[in-house]
Scaffold this active site. Structure first.
Site, PDB file in Angstrom:
ATOM      1  CD  GLN A 150       6.327 -43.917  20.729  1.00 54.62           C
ATOM      2  OE1 GLN A 150       5.363 -43.160  20.752  1.00 54.62           O
ATOM      3  NE2 GLN A 150       6.199 -45.234  20.671  1.00 54.62           N
ATOM      4  CG  HIS A 185      11.336 -45.528  16.803  1.00 52.71           C
ATOM      5  ND1 HIS A 185      11.171 -46.794  16.266  1.00 52.71           N
ATOM      6  CD2 HIS A 185      10.122 -45.185  17.324  1.00 52.71           C
ATOM      7  CE1 HIS A 185       9.927 -47.196  16.454  1.00 52.71           C
ATOM      8  NE2 HIS A 185       9.266 -46.247  17.098  1.00 52.71           N
ATOM      9  CB  CYS A 210      11.212 -47.398   7.141  1.00 51.46           C
ATOM     10  SG  CYS A 210      11.380 -46.897   8.876  1.00 51.46           S
TER      11      CYS A 210
END
Length: 366
Positions: A183, A181, A70
């Site tokens: 963005q 996560h 990853c």
């Protein structure tokens, strides 16, 4: 909050966000990387009056690698990632951006211009198997501060007209990296959805205040505190959709007070847990989208809010955007918002009750 900005091997920016007392962070990226790609093309769809980004370089982005590879995990001996070392919260320029400040030599013409802007990745935790719902309220506050920091920075970036922080979760949504996560997009135009909000504000500058007052007085509120309210909207497009509003009208995340930033986690975390507990699936796929005022419009009338929705409409059924939604933009919801609110309230009670699986104490829930 403590900021530690560094420069990655290919010239992109990375910023560690830490709490006071956290250890110093690794500042050297030891990889050999090619130059970042140039900006995408923006082509105007004249019939819709909308810009479309043509970003062919994104075809090469990393796609669902094994956990051992990853790129959002901290770097370790023998394997270098996008983040040189351990972290708590980190933001960095996307290696495969939809919009970029690198516009040298870009073509221009009628209905054509460079996709000037900025795209960043934000990792909420170094735990590959974690999720936003697992964060402590203190860590949510750190994420809020990081979002506010990046909202300010991207708003000051040349060419950026709108800043959009968001999180996609789940393979069903189309996520290509499993690590938790989000963005942040710095768009070089005002997006179509936000343009509709601006048109509504032109008709009624107090429309957000009026709608929030109606929802707070109605029967679809899931949870609230002094500073935030989470509710299923009256005209929800998605089977399970929740909007989270600050009770005070502010244009963006950077305008929130310390008290408002502290109070967000105690409202938002139970809602995420309710989503995960709704159908007893390991990870409910969802999109969490911050709606902020554009950089140069409606700064005094827009009302910051988070839109959270899942494409799952039952335990084994997804809500597909087929003919009516995808082709015509005309949404048809399979579940009454009042029913969705009732189901989510029951799920919230299960997920936040003492002894619930994975339950962590969340102060301030009301």
């Amino acid at each position: 909050m403590r900021r530690t900005p560094i420069t990655l091997a290919d010239g992109r920016e990375l910023i560690y966000f830490d709490l006071e007392g956290d250890p110093p962070r690794e500042v050297r990226d030891k990889r050999a990387l090619p130059e970042p790609p140039q900006a995408s093309e923006l082509r105007l769809d004249e019939l819709r009056g909308e810009w479309v980004a043509i970003a062919a370089h994104r075809q090469a982005r990393t796609f669902q690698p094994p956990a051992s590879e990853c790129p959002l995990d901290p770097s370790r001996p023998g394997f270098s990632t996008e983040i040189p070392g351990p972290y708590r919260v980190v933001a960095f320029e996307n290696r495969f951006p939809s919009f970029s400040e690198r516009i040298e030599g870009s073509s221009t013409g009628p209905g054509l211009r460079p996709g000037q802007g900025r795209c960043e990745v934000m990792c909420f935790t170094a735990d590959h198997n974690g999720s936003f719902a697992d964060l402590s309220p203190a860590d949510v506050r750190l994420v809020m501060d990081a979002w506010a920091d990046r909202t300010t920075a991207l708003s000051d970036t040349p060419g950026v007209e709108q800043v959009f922080p968001f999180e996609n979760r789940g393979e069903e949504i189309g996520v290509t990296l499993a690590h938790p996560h989000g963005q942040i997009y710095g768009y070089p135009y005002v997006t179509p959805y936000t343009a509709q909000h601006l048109a509504a504000l032109d008709r009624d500058p107090d429309i957000f205040v009026r709608l929030l007052d109606r929802e707070r007085a109605g029967g679809r509120v899931l949870t609230s505190n002094e500073h935030w309210t989470a509710f299923v909207p009256y005209a929800a497009r998605w089977p399970f959709e929740v909007h989270v509003y600050p009770n005070r009208r502010v244009p963006d995340l950077a305008a929130l007070s310390d008290a408002e930033r502290d109070a967000f986690g105690p409202v938002y975390l139970p809602v995420l847990k309710a989503f995960d507990a709704l159908f007893d699936v390991p990870l409910m796929p969802y999109i969490a989208a911050w709606n902020q005022a554009p950089v140069h419009h409606a700064r005094d009338t827009y009302h910051l809010h988070l839109q959270l929705f899942t494409i799952r409409r039952a335990q084994s059924k997804l809500k597909y955007l087929a003919g009516s939604e995808s082709a015509m933009g005309a949404f048809i919801n399979d579940i009454r918002p009042e029913q969705a609110a009732s189901m989510l309230r029951e799920s919230l009670t299960r997920a936040t009750s003492p002894g619930a699986p994975g339950q962590k104490q969340i102060p301030g829930l009301s």
